[in-house]
Design an enzyme around this catalytic site. Structure first.
Site, mmCIF file in Angstrom:
data_model
loop_
_atom_site.group_PDB
_atom_site.id
_atom_site.type_symbol
_atom_site.label_atom_id
_atom_site.label_comp_id
_atom_site.label_asym_id
_atom_site.label_seq_id
_atom_site.Cartn_x
_atom_site.Cartn_y
_atom_site.Cartn_z
ATOM 1 N N CYS A 85 42.324 45.715 33.190
ATOM 2 C CA CYS A 85 41.094 45.962 33.930
ATOM 3 C C CYS A 85 41.469 46.672 35.229
ATOM 4 C CB CYS A 85 40.375 44.648 34.219
ATOM 5 S SG CYS A 85 38.805 44.888 35.079
ATOM 6 N N LEU A 86 41.370 47.984 35.201
ATOM 7 C CA LEU A 86 41.659 48.807 36.368
ATOM 8 C C LEU A 86 40.555 49.857 36.418
ATOM 9 C CD1 LEU A 86 43.800 49.284 38.600
ATOM 10 C CD2 LEU A 86 44.950 50.827 37.028
#
Length: 183
Positions: A112-113
């Site tokens: 999750c970036l």
């Protein structure tokens, strides 16, 4: 009128006269951009790049991050990068090969970036993603989690979170999940 068959014949003759070598494969715009990005990489001493499929395959490579501070200090985390032919118009696909107890990386390795999703734009580079991954290990973000349980522990009890990270990196169990040793 252009004689297509004569053009094709000339191309064939030129290829044959190139000392029997096969004609050079033309690189896609994505490959050219990745080549530029990789040549301009400015990797920290805690980060390395490898090409498991050979240096000719620039669209698939691995980045290894070894944080030297923070919760994950001393660990070794490997990420795969798969880059499409239309890069940089599409973000690379990045997965963590190392099973890790982290609020922003789930147990399947999804990361999750924000710059890999909604905030991606073509001016960003491989270097930008690597900086983002390094930052995730220095300052995990419990407010945008993929591993909700880890995020909750980080928010509510940072000391317990640190103990869970250490246990997972040492090859232990956290929350019923076994983590292979990565230190």
């Amino acid at each position: 009128m252009i004689k297509l068959f004569s053009v094709k014949q000339k191309q064939k003759e030129a290829a044959e006269s190139a000392n029997g070598r096969a004609p050079v494969k033309k690189q896609s715009p994505g490959e050219l951009r990745v080549q530029k990005d990789i040549s301009e990489l400015n990797l920290a001493k805690t980060t390395s790049i490898s090409f498991p499929n050979g240096k000719d395959n620039l669209l698939n490579f691995e980045i290894t991050i070894r944080p030297d501070e923070g919760y994950y200090q001393g660990g070794t985390f490997v990420f795969t990068f798969q880059i499409s032919q239309v890069y940089p118009h599409e973000a690379p696909k990045v997965k963590c090969k190392t099973k890790v107890y982290h609020p922003n990386i789930d147990l399947e390795g999804n990361v999750c970036l924000n710059i890999l999703r909604e905030d991606w734009n073509p001016v960003l580079s491989v270097n930008s993603i690597i900086y983002g991954l390094q930052y995730l290990f220095l300052d995990p973000n419990p407010d945008d989690p993929l591993n909700h349980e880890a995020a909750e522990v980080l928010r509510e009890n940072p000391r317990q979170f640190e103990n869970n990270v250490r246990r997972s990196m040492a090859g232990g169990y956290v929350g019923g999940n076994h983590f292979p040793r990565c230190i």
